[in-house]
Design a protein around this motif. Structure first.
Motif, PDB file in Angstrom:
ATOM      1  N   GLU A  92       0.803  -1.219   0.000  1.00 12.51           N
ATOM      2  CA  GLU A  92       0.000   0.000   0.000  1.00 12.51           C
ATOM      3  C   GLU A  92       0.840   1.275   0.000  1.00 12.51           C
ATOM      4  N   LEU A  93       2.016   1.226   0.571  1.00 14.37           N
ATOM      5  CA  LEU A  93       2.861   2.411   0.656  1.00 14.37           C
ATOM      6  C   LEU A  93       4.059   2.258  -0.267  1.00 14.37           C
ATOM      7  N   VAL A  94       4.464   3.372  -0.897  1.00  8.19           N
ATOM      8  CA  VAL A  94       5.593   3.390  -1.828  1.00  8.19           C
ATOM      9  C   VAL A  94       6.514   4.535  -1.402  1.00  8.19           C
ATOM     10  N   LEU A  95       7.823   4.247  -1.325  1.00  7.77           N
ATOM     11  CA  LEU A  95       8.765   5.231  -0.787  1.00  7.77           C
ATOM     12  C   LEU A  95      10.042   5.289  -1.612  1.00  7.77           C
ATOM     13  N   VAL A  96      10.547   6.521  -1.830  1.00  6.35           N
ATOM     14  CA  VAL A  96      11.907   6.721  -2.340  1.00  6.35           C
ATOM     15  C   VAL A  96      12.670   7.516  -1.297  1.00  6.35           C
ATOM     16  N   HIS A  97      14.000   7.360  -1.311  1.00  6.31           N
ATOM     17  CA  HIS A  97      14.807   7.892  -0.214  1.00  6.31           C
ATOM     18  C   HIS A  97      16.219   8.191  -0.679  1.00  6.31           C
ATOM     19  N   ASN A  98      16.716   9.382  -0.348  1.00  2.00           N
ATOM     20  CA  ASN A  98      18.137   9.705  -0.429  1.00  2.00           C
ATOM     21  C   ASN A  98      18.665   9.825   0.984  1.00  2.00           C
ATOM     22  N   GLY A  99      19.864   9.306   1.236  1.00  2.00           N
ATOM     23  CA  GLY A  99      20.455   9.424   2.555  1.00  2.00           C
ATOM     24  C   GLY A  99      20.774   8.068   3.158  1.00  2.00           C
ATOM     25  N   PHE A 157      12.803  11.979   1.881  1.00  2.00           N
ATOM     26  CA  PHE A 157      11.775  10.970   1.629  1.00  2.00           C
ATOM     27  C   PHE A 157      10.666  11.542   0.746  1.00  2.00           C
ATOM     28  N   ALA A 158      10.147  10.700  -0.137  1.00  2.00           N
ATOM     29  CA  ALA A 158       8.893  10.985  -0.837  1.00  2.00           C
ATOM     30  C   ALA A 158       8.042   9.734  -0.715  1.00  2.00           C
ATOM     31  N   LEU A 159       6.878   9.867  -0.088  1.00  2.00           N
ATOM     32  CA  LEU A 159       6.010   8.736   0.254  1.00  2.00           C
ATOM     33  C   LEU A 159       4.658   8.875  -0.425  1.00  2.00           C
ATOM     34  N   ILE A 168       1.402  13.434  -2.162  1.00  2.90           N
ATOM     35  CA  ILE A 168       2.752  12.934  -1.899  1.00  2.90           C
ATOM     36  C   ILE A 168       3.203  13.522  -0.565  1.00  2.90           C
ATOM     37  N   TYR A 169       3.715  12.670   0.301  1.00  4.06           N
ATOM     38  CA  TYR A 169       4.245  13.126   1.591  1.00  4.06           C
ATOM     39  C   TYR A 169       5.770  13.189   1.498  1.00  4.06           C
ATOM     40  N   VAL A 170       6.315  14.267   1.992  1.00  6.45           N
ATOM     41  CA  VAL A 170       7.742  14.555   1.812  1.00  6.45           C
ATOM     42  C   VAL A 170       8.356  14.906   3.162  1.00  6.45           C
ATOM     43  N   ALA A 171       9.610  14.487   3.369  1.00  2.01           N
ATOM     44  CA  ALA A 171      10.337  14.889   4.578  1.00  2.01           C
ATOM     45  C   ALA A 171      11.814  14.995   4.260  1.00  2.01           C
TER      46      ALA A 171
END
Length: 601
Positions: A92-99, A157-159, A168-171
């Motif tokens: 259900e959740l999809v995430l990309v990540h730098n760091g 993060f982009a969720l 899109i949720y971003v942090a």
């Protein structure tokens, strides 16, 4: 962990994201992926270049929202399973990540002991963690926020929740991320260059902030849940500026690019089986030599000194470093089987070329290590190795210096293996360079504290000194050159043990002395020299690796392999030079009297 793009509220999200990823290719990456949602959705990942991803995409699915990512492997090998985006266990959740998430293993053991993971990345643990909290009855946003509260490390993060194709949720924490504002749509990206074809209005995010992004709204919140209002800035870039992106100066951009360059060098010089990709003819010629002469000018000469120890350690061939401008007219007595290495960012350095002409006349084999394919030194030398650093525009060289050291390390590793030297056989260079890249990012993220230290130590001084021993002395020479060439401070790099043989006479009340300590054997001696100058009124600042640091040391470096410490120790000194120049109101990129490529002797 290299590039993020996303869009919400605009048709053909697939094309927009793909184009954005292509603009981030210069960063270096080993895999890429995309998730797009609309009436239908698709998640596709591929190893290798973006074109491999394109070939796997169903172009009939366009969508109005999506996220994309280019990855450079840190946790886990370059595989489809480890490529981003990552999904929660239920999908259900999809995430990309730098760091890098520092406590990923602790999070897995604490919250996710029964979860099944497809890959080995810290990012997959992060998306599972968010899903874990969501399964307790929280909304996606609340679960995301709760996860952020327990995650330690750096992240952009982009969720996406697959049941919501409009948000899109971003942090962000320590990794760059921007929000781009459009008319009826919004975008996100780790570099404004990725989305300049969509908008030139960008909102910067600060560490600890979370963003809820829809087509018509951008809501920024801090960790306490307070709404943050922030104006956008306009990225005004013309054709001559576009490679600078949103950076105020090329030099700052090029300092920031150094982790990317390290990864690019690994990518370019590593075979599929993990071995070093170096021309066998070059290795044979080097193997047959009895002495290596590195000939260079300025920063490139300092890179040669920084490379000397690991080259001799890994190859057991003596190495000499010579200034081109001196060597050409005062050639020393050479060994019977010399091999010449020319270091030059531009490949057009006149002083080095006049030496190459003479060594060619003597029929000695040579190698040019340069950033510019087809340059004069490249064409006229027997062999060429490229830095793969990308264009370096600022006069004060930064990424070319570290690239030269790294490529020399690659060459030394290959030659040592060819010769069967145990030190080379046991040295996992590509792994160590990856650790150096991550450590560089850590130091680059310390800009604020480095700016404060620079203002404190260098604002009112007319001179400054760097000291160190061994490779720390060689870094001191480069650090002093950076400071003097752009800030115009009288700066010198000294061998710490030589202070008492004359140069300590230069110390006056308040003189800044910066000590570099990365070696366990010589570190205590350098500290003794720092005490000597302190007793004579100097203000001392210490740059030390974490394993050798004392409580009152001001700048701490992550610990990396001792043979590669120069690659990391130089980074804070580059930023010190940058901030010293800004604080004096000078042009960082274009110091007086200097040119980028020195084409006259």
């Amino acid at each position: 962990m290299c590039g993020i793009v996303g869009v919400v509220g605009k048709n053909d999200a697939t094309t927009i994201i793909l184009n954005g990823l292509k603009r981030l290719e210069y960063r270096g990456y080993d895999s890429a992926g995309i998730y797009v949602a609309g009436d239908e959705s698709h998640l596709v990942k591929a190893i290798g270049p973006i074109k491999n991803l394109e070939e796997k995409l169903d172009t009939t699915i366009t969508g109005t929202m999506g996220i994309g990512h280019t990855r450079w492997a840190t946790h886990g090998k370059p595989t489809v399973a480890n490529a981003h985006p990552h999904t929660s266990q239920n999908g259900e959740l999809v995430l990309v990540h730098n760091g890098v998430i520092e406590n990923y293993d602790e999070l897995r053991q604490t919250y996710l002991a029964t979860d099944h993971f497809y890959g080995q990345t810290d990012t997959e643990i992060a998306v599972h963690l968010i899903a874990h909290f969501k399964n307790t009855g929280l909304t996606t946003k609340a679960a995301f926020k709760k996860a952020l509260a327990v995650i330690d490390g750096s992240y952009a993060f982009a969720l996406v929740d697959t049941k919501d194709s409009e948000t899109i949720y971003v942090a962000k924490n320590k990794s760059p991320l921007l929000i781009g504002l459009g008319e009826g749509f919004n975008v996100l990206c780790s570099d404004a260059l990725a989305m300049l074809d969509q908008t030139n209005r960008f909102v910067e995010l600060t560490d600890g902030e979370m963003v809820t992004l829809t087509a018509d709204n951008v809501t920024i919140e801090n960790a306490a849940g307070e709404i943050i209002k922030r104006d956008y800035y306009v990225a005004e870039l013309d054709a001559s500026d576009i490679e600078k992106g949103t950076y105020p100066y090329y030099m700052l951009k090029e300092i920031d690019e150094q982790p990317v360059v390290m990864r690019k060098i690994v990518q370019k010089y590593q075979n599929d089986d993990g071995s070093v990709a170096i021309d066998q003819n070059l290795l044979t010629s080097l193997k047959n030599s009895d002495r290596i002469y590195i000939v260079a000018c300025g920063t490139s000469s300092h890179a040669g000194w920084a490379a000397k120890k690991f080259f001799e350690t890994l190859t057991q061939i003596p190495v000499e470093i010579h200034l081109s401008s001196e060597f050409g007219y005062n050639m020393p007595l050479l060994s019977e089987k010399p091999f010449f290495i020319y270091l030059s960012q531009s490949g057009e350095t006149a002083d080095s070329r006049q030496v190459l002409v003479k060594t060619n006349e003597l029929a000695y084999p040579s190698l040019t290590i340069t950033n510019v394919a087809g340059s004069t030194l490249s064409r006229e030398a027997t062999y060429t190795l490229l830095l793969h650093a990308g264009p370096e525009i600022a006069v004060a060289s930064t990424k070319a210096y570290t690239a030269q050291i790294a490529v020399m390390a690659v060459l030394a590793k290959a030659l040592g293996v060819e010769k069967g030297i145990s030190a080379a056989l046991q040295f996992d260079l590509f792994h160590e360079l990856s650790l150096v890249a991550s450590a560089m990012e850590t130091m680059i993220n310390e800009k604020e504290s480095l700016a404060e230290l620079t203002a404190d130590y260098l604002t009112d001084t007319r001179n400054a000194f760097y000291i160190g021993r061994g490779n720390d002395y060689y870094v001191s020479m480069e650090a002093a050159l950076k400071l003097k060439e752009i800030s115009y401070l009288q700066a010198e790099g000294f061998a710490a043990g030589e202070l008492k043989h004359g140069t300590i006479a230069l110390i006056e009340e308040g003189t800044p002395v910066i000590g570099i300590i990365t070696d366990a054997v010589t570190g205590p001696h350098t500290r003794g020299n720092l005490q000597e100058v302190t007793s004579r009124g100097a203000r001392t600042l210490v740059i030390a690796t974490e394993d050798l640091a004392k409580a009152d040391d001001q700048i701490l470096l992550p610990t990396v392999h001792p043979l590669l410490s120069s690659l990391l120790a130089v980074v804070p000194t580059q930023l010190i030079a940058y901030f010293a120049t800004l604080q004096r109101g000078y042009d960082v990129d274009k110091p007086r009297n200097l040119a980028k490529s020195v084409t006259v002797e």
